[in-house]
Scaffold this active site. Structure first.
Site, PDB file in Angstrom:
ATOM      1  CG  ASP A   1      -5.934 -16.926 -42.426  1.00 18.14           C
ATOM      2  OD1 ASP A   1      -6.179 -15.977 -41.648  1.00 18.14           O
ATOM      3  OD2 ASP A   1      -5.496 -18.015 -42.017  1.00 18.14           O
TER       4      ASP A   1
HETATM    5  C1  BGC Z   1      -5.498 -16.997 -38.574  1.00 15.15           C
HETATM    6  C2  BGC Z   1      -7.010 -17.073 -38.673  1.00 15.15           C
HETATM    7  C3  BGC Z   1      -7.619 -15.904 -37.941  1.00 15.15           C
HETATM    8  C4  BGC Z   1      -7.046 -14.618 -38.520  1.00 15.15           C
HETATM    9  C5  BGC Z   1      -7.593 -13.368 -37.860  1.00 15.15           C
HETATM   10  C6  BGC Z   1      -4.958 -15.651 -39.002  1.00 15.15           C
HETATM   11  O1  BGC Z   1      -3.599 -15.544 -38.753  1.00 15.15           O
HETATM   12  O2  BGC Z   1      -4.928 -18.007 -39.371  1.00 15.15           O
HETATM   13  O3  BGC Z   1      -7.480 -18.275 -38.150  1.00 15.15           O
HETATM   14  O4  BGC Z   1      -9.006 -15.939 -38.056  1.00 15.15           O
HETATM   15  O5  BGC Z   1      -5.637 -14.616 -38.335  1.00 15.15           O
HETATM   16  O6  BGC Z   1      -7.084 -13.202 -36.607  1.00 15.15           O
END
Ligand code: BGC
Length: 753
Positions: free
Chosen positions: A255
C-alpha cells in the site's frame, strides 16, 4: 564488454532477467513517478494517465514499458480535467462495494466490473487498485463502504466475480488490503492481533476464495502490522500462505507508503514498493551487495514483475481511446444499484408508490446526495443525480417551497465550505480525507402541519459519508444526530396525524443505528452509496419498476455495544499526535494495537450463536412479493455436496430471491458457531406463481474449521444440517446430511523462517 540487450517478450522473461543490471532490477522493484525523468531531470512530459495513483518503472534499454496503476474500487479514479486539454476524462461512479455485495448476485457484479474494467483499459491504465475486501469487523471502520461483508464466503465470492469482470478486459486488479486492515485509525502503524483460527477462517478466507477462483494479477499488502509484523514484511503471509497454500502467482505490491523495512519486504515476497522512492532502490542495492538480500530473492521478485508486465495493455501497445462509453456504463450502474438495494421495512405496502403522489422531500441529502465515499475510493464522475432530480425526472411533483428551503441551506453551507477550503492545498487534502458532507439542517418551526396537509407522502433522505484515513464516530454518525432524530419525529408525527406515510432513504456508507427510530418510518430503503445514477435507481425501486431484491451483507445491531468488537475498536478516540514509530513507545490500546478478542465470532456468527437480538439480521431484505421455499435436499457425492431448494413466487408481482445456505456442524469437535454461510444463490426474475430450483455446491473443505493445534483445516465426520434461509433469522427449510469421513487439510509450514 557491451551489456546484453534483449527486448522483453512474453517468451524471454528469463533472458531479460539475466541481462538486467542490479540497478535495473532494484529500479523495477520500486514504483516510479509517471512523469518521465531522464538522467535525473524531469522532461516535463505529461504523465500518461493523470491522476493515476502509481506506476512501475520503465527500462527503455530492455523494452520494459511503464505500467499504470489507478485507484478503484467504485470505478477508475483519474484526473478528469487536464491542463491545456479541452477533453474531459470523467469515469463512471458505480455502486460502492457494499452495495454490490448486497446484490448477492455474482453475475450482476461481473457485469458491472466488465464495464468498469473497460474504462481502465480505455483510459490507458493497466491495473485497477481494487477490490477492497477487508471484512466488516466493526460498523465504524471508515472504509467499510469499499468492502463487501462481515462474512468471508460472501466477500470472497463477490470479490471473485469482481476480479473476473475487470480482468476479462485484459487489465489487472490489486485485491486489497492484505490483510486484517479493519480500522483506519493509525492504519499505517497499528498492530492487528488476531488468533490463527480467526485469521484463517475469517480474515484470510475471503482472500483465499478470491485468489483460488479468480487469479488476480496483483495483491496489495496493507499498511498495518499483523501480530507484530508489518504485512508487507510478513513472509508467512505473503509467501507461505499466499503463494504456497493458495497458489498465487502474480505480484504483491505495498500500500502507498514508504516504510523503512524495504529489505524485509523484498525478502518476504513483496515484489513491488509503491508509490516508490529513490531511497528504496538504494536500500535494495545495498542489501544485495551486502548479501542481506540473496540473488534468488531479488530475481524471484523481478521475475514476478516481468511476468506481470508482459500481460499488460501498456506492454502490448494497446491504443486506448480515452473515450469509453460512459452513457452505456451509467445505465449499467443504474440497473445494478436498483437490483442490489435493500428494502428494510414496508408497513402496509407503503411502497411501491403509484407515481402520482405529491412528495414532501426532506433532508439536505436529498440534494447533497452521496454517490460514493471519500479518499482514494472516490471516483471523479461527471455528475451525480440527486434525489430531487431523480424524482422530478420520473414525473413526481415535489413540494417546491420545501425544496427551495433546502436549496438555500445547501448554497449557504457550500459558500461556508468554500471559505474554509479556499485553494489551500492542505485544507483540500483534509477535505479529501474527511469528506465534505453537509450536516442535516433544522426545519423552521411550525412548517410540518401544512407540509403534511398539502403533500401525499414524506420522503426523508438521511446521508452519511466516510472514507480513507479515519473511522466513523459513535455519536452523530453511527447514531443519528439530534437534528436528524428531531426531523424524523416531527415529520412522522405530522404526516401520520393526517394518515400519510413516511419513507426513509438511507444514503449511507456503513451501518447506522436503526432500532430506536425505525418505527417512525413506514418504509425504509437502503441504497447505500449507490453511484452517480443511484438516485434514479432509488426512484426505479420507489415506483416498483424494479422490485428490490438486495439483502444485507452484514448485521444491523440494536446497539453499537452489541457488536462483538465494540470495545476492541478505537470508537470515539482521537489521535491528536502523529504517531512516531521511532520515538519511545507509549502503547495505546485500539490505536497502536487492537486485540481481536472476539475470534471467529464476527457478525451473525456472534448474534446467532449467543441469541442476541438485532435490528436487522445478516442476509435480510424485503421484496414487493413473497416467496415460498420447498423441496429441500442435500446430496453428498465424491465430487462434492449439492444442496437444492425450490423457490416459488407466491405474491402478485415478479421478483427475485437470494437464498442463503447455512450449515451447522456436528457437536463434539472444534467449537463452532451455531451455523455458518456455506453457499448462496439467487433466482432469476420469477413471475407470480413461477418456481425455480436452485442448486448450491460446496465441498467438505468449505465446511472445515482451522485447528490451531494441528495447524490444519479440519472437517469433522458426522451429522450436519443445512438451513435454507431468507436471512440469518429466517430459516425456511432444512435438510440433514452426513459426512462419512473426517478430513484434514494441513497448511504450509516453513520452519526455516
Ligand atoms: C490506500 C489504497 C490506495 C492507495 C493508492 C492508499 O492510501 O489505502 O487503497 O489504493 O492509497 O491511492
Amino acid at each position: 564488454m557491451a551489456l546484453a540487450q534483449p527486448r522483453l517478450r512474453p517468451d524471454n522473461v528469463d533472458e531479460v532477467l539475466k541481462a538486467m543490471t542490479l540497478e535495473e532490477k532494484a529500479t523495477l522493484l520500486v514504483g516510479a513517478a509517471q512523469a518521465k525523468v531522464v538522467n535525473g531531470v524531469p522532461t516535463g512530459e505529461a504523465p500518461k494517465v493523470q491522476g493515476a495513483a502509481g506506476a512501475t518503472a520503465e527500462i527503455e534499454r530492455l523494452g520494459i514499458p511503464m505500467t499504470i496503476l489507478a485507484d478503484g474500487p467504485a470505478g477508475i479514479r483519474i484526473e478528469p480535467i487536464r491542463p491545456g486539454d479541452d477533453k474531459t476524462y470523467y469515469a463512471t461512479a458505480f455502486p460502492v462495494g457494499t452495495l454490490l455485495a448486497s446484490s448477492w448476485d455474482v453475475d450482476l457484479v461481473r457485469k458491472v466490473t466488465e464495464a468498469m474494467g473497460n474504462e481502465v483499459l480505455e483510459y490507458g491504465a493497466d491495473v485497477l487498485l481494487a477490490p477492497g475486501m477487508n471484512i466488516h469487523r466493526n460498523p465504524l471502520c471508515g472504509r467499510n463502504f469499499e468492502y463487501f461483508s462481515e462474512d468471508p464466503l460472501l466477500s470472497g465470492k463477490i470479490a471473485s466475480a469482481y476480479v473476473q469482470g475487470i480482468q476479462s478486459n485484459g487489465v489487472g486488479v490489486s485485491i486489497k488490503h492484505f490483510a486484517v486492515n479493519n480500522q483506519e485509525q493509525n492504519r499505517e502503524w497499528g498492530d492487528s492481533r488476531v488468533g490463527e483460527r480467526a485469521l484463517r477462517e475469517i480474515y484470510l478466507k475471503n482472500f483465499e476464495i478470491c485468489v483460488r477462483e479468480s487469479n488476480p494479477w496483483t495483491v496489495m499488502s496493507s499498511y498495518n502490522k499483523l501480530n507484530g509484523i508489518f504485512t508487507q514484511q510478513n513472509y508467512g503471509l505473503l509467501t507461505n500462505i499466499l503463494r504456497h497454500d493458495w497458489g498465487f502467482s502474480g505480484i504483491v505490491m505495498t500500500d502507498w507508503g514508504c516504510k523503512v523495512g524495504t529489505v524485509d519486504a523484498v525478502k518476504a515476497g513483496n515484489d513491488l514498493m509503491e508509490p516508490g522512492a529513490p531511497i528504496e532502490i538504494q536500500r535494495i542495492i545495498d542489501a544485495v551487495n551486502s548479501g542481506e538480500i540473496s540473488t534468488d530473492e531479488l530475481d524471484r521478485n523481478v521475475h514476478n514483475i516481468l511476468q506481470y508486465i508482459v500481460k499488460t495493455p501498456s506492454f502490448k501497445g494497446y491504443k486506448y481511446s480515452n473515450a469509453p462509453d460512459l452513457k452505456a456504463h451509467a445505465e449499467i450502474a443504474r440497473r445494478a444499484a436498483a437490483n442490489s438495494m435493500i428494502l428494510l421495512r414496508n408497513m402496509d405496502n407503503t411502497l411501491p408508490f403509484k407515481g402520482s403522489e405529491k412528495v414532501a422531500l426532506f433532508g439536505i441529502s436529498s440534494i447533497d446526495f452521496v454517490s460514493g465515499g471519500t479518499g482514494s475510493g472516490d471516483v471523479n464522475e461527471e455528475y451525480t443525480v440527486n434525489m430531487e432530480q431523480a424524482l422530478l425526472g420520473a414525473g413526481f411533483s415535489i413540494d417546491e417551497e420545501l425544496s427551495q428551503y433546502y436549496h438555500r441551506c445547501y448554497d449557504k453551507a457550500h459558500a461556508q465550505k468554500d471559505l474554509v477550503t479556499g485553494d489551500d492545498p492542505v485544507s483540500k487534502m483534509i477535505m479529501w480525507f474527511n469528506g465534505s458532507k453537509i450536516p442535516e439542517v433544522e426545519l423552521p418551526e411550525d412548517c410540518l402541519g401544512f407540509l403534511a396537509d398539502r403533500n401525499d407522502v414524506a420522503l426523508v433522505v438521511l446521508g452519511r459519508n466516510a472514507g480513507e484515513g479515519s473511522d466513523r464516530k459513535l455519536r452523530d454518525d453511527f447514531e443519528l444526530t439530534s437534528v436528524e432524530s428531531a426531523l424524523l419525529t416531527r415529520v412522522s408525527n405530522a404526516f401520520r396525524a393526517v394518515g400519510k406515510k413516511v419513507v426513509v432513504v438511507l444514503n449511507i456508507g456503513g451501518v447506522i443505528e436503526t432500532a430506536s427510530w425505525k418505527n417512525r418510518a413506514d418504509a425504509i430503503l437502503l441504497p447505500w452509496s449507490p453511484g452517480q445514477e443511484g438516485a434514479n435507481a432509488v426512484t426505479d425501486v420507489l415506483l416498483g419498476k424494479v422490485n428490490p431484491s438486495g439483502k444485507l451483507p452484514m448485521t444491523f445491531p440494536i446497539s453499537y455495544f452489541d457488536v462483538p468488537s465494540a470495545t476492541n475498536f478505537p470508537y470515539g478516540k482521537e489521535v491528536n499526535e502523529t504517531p512516531n514509530p521511532w520515538a519511545p513507545k507509549k502503547v495505546r490500546e485500539n490505536i497502536d494495537y487492537t486485540d481481536y478478542d472476539e475470534g471467529i465470532y464476527v457478525g451473525y456468527r456472534h448474534y446467532t450463536t449467543n441469541n442476541i437480538e438485532v435490528s436487522y439480521p445478516f442476509g435480510y431484505g424485503m421484496s414487493y412479493t413473497t416467496f415460498e421455499y420447498s423441496k429441500p435436499m442435500v446430496k453428498v457425492a465424491a465430487e462434492g455436496i449439492t444442496a437444492t431448494i425450490t423457490v416459488t413466487n407466491t405474491g402478485s408481482v415478479a421478483g427475485r430471491e437470494a437464498v442463503q445456505l447455512y450449515v451447522s456442524a456436528p457437536a463434539g469437535g472444534l467449537d463452532k458457531p451455531k451455523m455458518e454461510l456455506r453457499s448462496f444463490a439467487k433466482t432469476a426474475l420469477l413471475a407470480p406463481g413461477e418456481s425455480q430450483s436452485l442448486s448450491m455446491n460446496f465441498t467438505p473443505y468449505d465446511l472445515a474449521s482451522f485447528n490451531e493445534a494441528s495447524n490444519a483445516f479440519e472437517t469433522a465426520s458426522g451429522a450436519y444440517t443445512a438451513f435454507f434461509a431468507a436471512s440469518a433469522d429466517d430459516i425456511r427449510e432444512k435438510a440433514a446430511f452426513k459426512i462419512a469421513k473426517a478430513s484434514s487439510y494441513p497448511v504450509w509450514t516453513d520452519s526455516s523462517k
